[in-house]
Motif scaffolding. Structure first.
Motif, PDB file in Angstrom:
ATOM      1  N   GLN A 126     -42.163  37.645  24.151  1.00 50.99           N
ATOM      2  CA  GLN A 126     -41.339  38.579  23.402  1.00 50.99           C
ATOM      3  C   GLN A 126     -42.029  39.033  22.141  1.00 50.99           C
ATOM      4  O   GLN A 126     -42.703  38.260  21.477  1.00 50.99           O
ATOM      5  CB  GLN A 126     -39.988  37.984  23.054  1.00 50.99           C
ATOM      6  CG  GLN A 126     -39.079  39.048  22.503  1.00 50.99           C
ATOM      7  CD  GLN A 126     -37.904  38.485  21.785  1.00 50.99           C
ATOM      8  OE1 GLN A 126     -37.444  37.416  22.095  1.00 50.99           O
ATOM      9  NE2 GLN A 126     -37.431  39.216  20.805  1.00 50.99           N
ATOM     10  N   ASP A 185     -39.940  56.618  21.452  1.00 52.34           N
ATOM     11  CA  ASP A 185     -39.129  55.579  22.099  1.00 52.34           C
ATOM     12  C   ASP A 185     -37.663  55.987  22.258  1.00 52.34           C
ATOM     13  O   ASP A 185     -36.870  55.233  22.831  1.00 52.34           O
ATOM     14  CB  ASP A 185     -39.193  54.285  21.273  1.00 52.34           C
ATOM     15  CG  ASP A 185     -40.600  53.733  21.159  1.00 52.34           C
ATOM     16  OD1 ASP A 185     -41.244  53.561  22.207  1.00 52.34           O
ATOM     17  OD2 ASP A 185     -41.050  53.491  20.028  1.00 52.34           O
ATOM     18  N   THR A 241     -35.844  55.732  25.712  1.00 51.83           N
ATOM     19  CA  THR A 241     -35.585  54.347  26.145  1.00 51.83           C
ATOM     20  C   THR A 241     -34.433  53.753  25.354  1.00 51.83           C
ATOM     21  O   THR A 241     -33.593  53.036  25.912  1.00 51.83           O
ATOM     22  CB  THR A 241     -36.854  53.483  26.000  1.00 51.83           C
ATOM     23  OG1 THR A 241     -37.926  54.135  26.670  1.00 51.83           O
ATOM     24  CG2 THR A 241     -36.647  52.111  26.611  1.00 51.83           C
ATOM     25  N   ARG A 251     -31.311  55.040  26.935  1.00 52.24           N
ATOM     26  CA  ARG A 251     -31.024  54.368  28.211  1.00 52.24           C
ATOM     27  C   ARG A 251     -30.395  52.999  27.977  1.00 52.24           C
ATOM     28  O   ARG A 251     -29.410  52.637  28.617  1.00 52.24           O
ATOM     29  CB  ARG A 251     -32.311  54.226  29.038  1.00 52.24           C
ATOM     30  CG  ARG A 251     -32.090  53.558  30.401  1.00 52.24           C
ATOM     31  CD  ARG A 251     -33.396  53.398  31.165  1.00 52.24           C
ATOM     32  NE  ARG A 251     -34.324  52.498  30.517  1.00 52.24           N
ATOM     33  CZ  ARG A 251     -34.293  51.172  30.633  1.00 52.24           C
ATOM     34  NH1 ARG A 251     -33.370  50.580  31.367  1.00 52.24           N
ATOM     35  NH2 ARG A 251     -35.185  50.415  30.021  1.00 52.24           N
ATOM     36  N   TYR A 270     -39.141  43.469  22.921  1.00 54.29           N
ATOM     37  CA  TYR A 270     -39.865  43.587  24.182  1.00 54.29           C
ATOM     38  C   TYR A 270     -39.954  42.223  24.842  1.00 54.29           C
ATOM     39  O   TYR A 270     -40.223  41.221  24.187  1.00 54.29           O
ATOM     40  CB  TYR A 270     -41.280  44.115  23.941  1.00 54.29           C
ATOM     41  CG  TYR A 270     -41.295  45.564  23.537  1.00 54.29           C
ATOM     42  CD1 TYR A 270     -41.538  46.549  24.479  1.00 54.29           C
ATOM     43  CD2 TYR A 270     -41.040  45.932  22.223  1.00 54.29           C
ATOM     44  CE1 TYR A 270     -41.542  47.888  24.116  1.00 54.29           C
ATOM     45  CE2 TYR A 270     -41.036  47.267  21.848  1.00 54.29           C
ATOM     46  CZ  TYR A 270     -41.284  48.239  22.800  1.00 54.29           C
ATOM     47  OH  TYR A 270     -41.278  49.550  22.430  1.00 54.29           O
ATOM     48  N   LYS A 271     -39.749  42.215  26.121  1.00 54.25           N
ATOM     49  CA  LYS A 271     -39.896  41.006  26.920  1.00 54.25           C
ATOM     50  C   LYS A 271     -40.811  41.374  28.082  1.00 54.25           C
ATOM     51  O   LYS A 271     -40.486  42.280  28.857  1.00 54.25           O
ATOM     52  CB  LYS A 271     -38.526  40.533  27.415  1.00 54.25           C
ATOM     53  CG  LYS A 271     -38.556  39.265  28.215  1.00 54.25           C
ATOM     54  CD  LYS A 271     -37.133  38.864  28.572  1.00 54.25           C
ATOM     55  CE  LYS A 271     -37.113  37.707  29.532  1.00 54.25           C
ATOM     56  NZ  LYS A 271     -35.736  37.411  29.963  1.00 54.25           N
ATOM     57  N   ASP A 272     -41.926  40.691  28.174  1.00 52.45           N
ATOM     58  CA  ASP A 272     -42.925  41.016  29.192  1.00 52.45           C
ATOM     59  C   ASP A 272     -43.239  42.507  29.198  1.00 52.45           C
ATOM     60  O   ASP A 272     -43.269  43.150  30.238  1.00 52.45           O
ATOM     61  CB  ASP A 272     -42.467  40.537  30.575  1.00 52.45           C
ATOM     62  CG  ASP A 272     -42.321  39.024  30.634  1.00 52.45           C
ATOM     63  OD1 ASP A 272     -43.117  38.326  29.987  1.00 52.45           O
ATOM     64  OD2 ASP A 272     -41.387  38.540  31.304  1.00 52.45           O
ATOM     65  N   GLU A 273     -43.424  43.075  28.002  1.00 46.33           N
ATOM     66  CA  GLU A 273     -43.818  44.457  27.767  1.00 46.33           C
ATOM     67  C   GLU A 273     -42.746  45.493  28.094  1.00 46.33           C
ATOM     68  O   GLU A 273     -43.002  46.688  28.069  1.00 46.33           O
ATOM     69  CB  GLU A 273     -45.119  44.783  28.503  1.00 46.33           C
ATOM     70  CG  GLU A 273     -46.277  43.910  28.016  1.00 46.33           C
ATOM     71  CD  GLU A 273     -47.585  44.233  28.707  1.00 46.33           C
ATOM     72  OE1 GLU A 273     -47.802  45.406  29.049  1.00 46.33           O
ATOM     73  OE2 GLU A 273     -48.377  43.302  28.887  1.00 46.33           O
ATOM     74  N   GLU A 274     -41.518  45.069  28.394  1.00 45.91           N
ATOM     75  CA  GLU A 274     -40.414  45.988  28.646  1.00 45.91           C
ATOM     76  C   GLU A 274     -39.464  45.955  27.449  1.00 45.91           C
ATOM     77  O   GLU A 274     -39.090  44.882  26.983  1.00 45.91           O
ATOM     78  CB  GLU A 274     -39.644  45.582  29.912  1.00 45.91           C
ATOM     79  CG  GLU A 274     -38.439  46.461  30.157  1.00 45.91           C
ATOM     80  CD  GLU A 274     -37.505  45.941  31.249  1.00 45.91           C
ATOM     81  OE1 GLU A 274     -36.507  46.613  31.507  1.00 45.91           O
ATOM     82  OE2 GLU A 274     -37.761  44.863  31.813  1.00 45.91           O
ATOM     83  N   LEU A 275     -39.076  47.143  26.975  1.00 42.68           N
ATOM     84  CA  LEU A 275     -38.092  47.232  25.902  1.00 42.68           C
ATOM     85  C   LEU A 275     -36.746  46.806  26.462  1.00 42.68           C
ATOM     86  O   LEU A 275     -36.222  47.418  27.389  1.00 42.68           O
ATOM     87  CB  LEU A 275     -38.014  48.656  25.348  1.00 42.68           C
ATOM     88  CG  LEU A 275     -37.106  48.862  24.141  1.00 42.68           C
ATOM     89  CD1 LEU A 275     -37.589  48.071  22.930  1.00 42.68           C
ATOM     90  CD2 LEU A 275     -37.020  50.346  23.793  1.00 42.68           C
ATOM     91  N   VAL A 276     -36.188  45.705  25.912  1.00 41.81           N
ATOM     92  CA  VAL A 276     -34.934  45.153  26.431  1.00 41.81           C
ATOM     93  C   VAL A 276     -33.801  45.205  25.412  1.00 41.81           C
ATOM     94  O   VAL A 276     -32.670  44.835  25.721  1.00 41.81           O
ATOM     95  CB  VAL A 276     -35.125  43.699  26.937  1.00 41.81           C
ATOM     96  CG1 VAL A 276     -36.100  43.652  28.107  1.00 41.81           C
ATOM     97  CG2 VAL A 276     -35.549  42.765  25.814  1.00 41.81           C
ATOM     98  N   GLU A 324     -29.879  40.591  29.384  1.00 45.18           N
ATOM     99  CA  GLU A 324     -30.632  39.856  28.365  1.00 45.18           C
ATOM    100  C   GLU A 324     -29.736  39.165  27.341  1.00 45.18           C
ATOM    101  O   GLU A 324     -30.220  38.422  26.497  1.00 45.18           O
ATOM    102  CB  GLU A 324     -31.602  40.794  27.640  1.00 45.18           C
ATOM    103  CG  GLU A 324     -32.644  41.426  28.549  1.00 45.18           C
ATOM    104  CD  GLU A 324     -33.566  40.416  29.214  1.00 45.18           C
ATOM    105  OE1 GLU A 324     -33.735  39.292  28.694  1.00 45.18           O
ATOM    106  OE2 GLU A 324     -34.136  40.757  30.268  1.00 45.18           O
TER     107      GLU A 324
END
Length: 175
Positions: free
Chosen positions: A13, A22, A25, A28, A74-80, A104
């Motif tokens: 993270q 951004d 995202t 979304r 970010y978690k594993d390069e994904e915006l969460v 999450e």
């Protein structure tokens, strides 16, 4: 060597400042979070109204231009998840938004984002951080209280189209 990381701790993270690129995202995540969380707290009509009002591309860009700082988790390069806060006077920072993807929630990401914002606000000179939370949003209230926030006041603000924001104002002293 034993693993001291808790089972629910986010993997890989990172929290970083978000930029105008951004915004889509953020929109979304807001859409998913609001549609999952707010039914039963506010009407579907109010959800639609508030998403259109607060999360249009133009509004988010305007917020950024006027000084609202957006942070992304970010978690594993994904915006969460994301948060938006600003310094509203020489001593007070205000948290406008903090939302996570529904899957999450409960993983500690929100608390990590709050810690990051507290640190950033302190570095910006704030001695307190405030936020508004819907009076019926029990999960969020409990999360803020777990993170040291206390209820300061109760407000009800007309936001137009026959809707109100019936909120508690919470705050925490920053050191």
């Amino acid at each position: 060597m034993p693993n001291t990381q808790t089972k629910s701790a986010p993997q890989h993270q990172l929290i970083r400042q978000l930029k105008a690129e951004d915004i889509s995202t953020v929109q979304r995540i807001a859409e998913l979070a609001w549609r999952a969380h707010y039914p039963g707290i506010i009407s579907h009509e109010q959800i639609d109204f508030m998403l259109g009002w607060m999360y249009s591309h133009d509004q988010l860009r305007s917020d950024m231009e006027r000084g609202v700082q957006f942070a992304g988790a970010y978690k594993d390069e994904e915006l969460v998840g994301f948060a938006g806060w600003e310094l509203i006077d020489s001593q007070t920072a205000y948290l406008h938004k903090l939302y996570l993807l529904p899957n999450e929630i409960g993983a500690g990401i929100g608390s990590q984002m709050l810690s990051w914002i507290k640190r950033e606000a302190t570095e910006a000179g704030a001695s307190q951080l405030k936020l508004a939370v819907n009076k019926a949003n029990v999960k969020a209230i409990k999360a803020y209280e777990r993170n040291g926030f206390s209820q300061l006041e109760s407000v009800c603000n007309d936001i137009g189209n026959g809707f109100v924001m019936d909120d508690y104002i919470y705050g925490i002293a920053l050191s």
